[in-house]
Design an enzyme around this catalytic site. Sequence first.
Site, PDB file in Angstrom:
ATOM      1  CG  ASP A   1     -16.830 -37.627  15.382  1.00 33.54           C
ATOM      2  OD1 ASP A   1     -17.203 -38.814  15.295  1.00 33.54           O
ATOM      3  OD2 ASP A   1     -16.564 -37.092  16.464  1.00 33.54           O
ATOM      4  CE1 TYR A   2     -23.451 -33.456  11.337  1.00 32.47           C
ATOM      5  CE2 TYR A   2     -21.817 -33.760   9.603  1.00 32.47           C
ATOM      6  CZ  TYR A   2     -22.710 -32.950  10.284  1.00 32.47           C
ATOM      7  OH  TYR A   2     -22.851 -31.643   9.927  1.00 32.47           O
ATOM      8  CD  GLU A   3     -20.014 -39.675  17.730  1.00 32.54           C
ATOM      9  OE1 GLU A   3     -20.694 -39.969  18.737  1.00 32.54           O
ATOM     10  OE2 GLU A   3     -18.797 -39.428  17.781  1.00 32.54           O
ATOM     11  CG  HIS A   4     -26.569 -38.732  17.341  1.00 33.26           C
ATOM     12  ND1 HIS A   4     -26.861 -39.853  18.091  1.00 33.26           N
ATOM     13  CD2 HIS A   4     -25.602 -38.062  18.026  1.00 33.26           C
ATOM     14  CE1 HIS A   4     -26.120 -39.858  19.181  1.00 33.26           C
ATOM     15  NE2 HIS A   4     -25.338 -38.781  19.165  1.00 33.26           N
TER      16      HIS A   4
END
Length: 316
Positions: free
Chosen positions: A164-167
Amino acid sequence: MGLSRKMKSEAILPLLFLLQLLVAPPSLMAAGPANVFREYIGAEFNNVKFSDVPIHSNVEEFHFLLSFAIDFDASSRSFTNGAFDVFWDSDNLNPSAVASIKKFLALKQDHSNVRVGVSLGGDTVDNGGSVFFKPSSIHSWVSNAEHSLTKIIKTYNLDGIDIDYEHFKSDPDTFAECIGQLIKRLKKKGIISFASIAPFDDDEVQSHYLALWKRYGHLIDYVNFQFYAYDKGTTIGQFIQHFKDQMSNYEGGRILASLVSDDSGGLVPKNGFFKACRRLKKEKLLNGIFIWSADDSQAKGFDYEKTAQSLLAKPN
């Protein structure tokens, strides 16, 4: 006398089909459980416990996803190149709590299907700063991640990981290789039995996850697409279209419908989320549902969880 051209073609077709099945990636070969329910838990430190969350006996699989493990050092406030640590509510969601929920449910024939995984990354950490995917190199990140996550997974007796990496402070190719190689190693060694990804409709996010999917999609069991990241005014028709768009993007993947339990975005239940899910189910497109998150659902008595699981439950 040989076979005619037509007869040769007809004889070859079954063989070609068999070869396609043999080489097809796992995500395209088996649909897997058609009624998976997944719940993120522990990110907001609201003292929610596994035992608080209702579990329907006829849901084929139920996954808790601990949120989050992050490769970040809180004391130095620096990212640690794949050396993960626990950043969820480990007071309530500790190794003994995992063991207890699994043991309790395993004693009940109808609840022997509960799994617990860990989600990696997330949006923010500690004081609200962004969580970045920031590897020094592919080799070092994968090595550190494999070592640190294996330790966490074995300590907590976990079953899988969710990405769930978002950046990002890396290009899509580096992200694809780091995450893909990590999943491949953990699966090959039997450390995990499932892996999922949690993208949403953002150009940078999609570029990274689609690069990963293109190379390693055959190792990814579920796509926890964050449909609640769309506008709160999303209609049923728009939700169905978004769902089918992501089916095209993550072709062959098990895309799950999703909602956020604080009603802050996407198609919310009062506007027809469960109606949309029933339409997908009727079209045989509903692979499961996930909710973000148990921490917020607690205040509503887990009503959304109960409705979602009733919709997914197999008939007696």
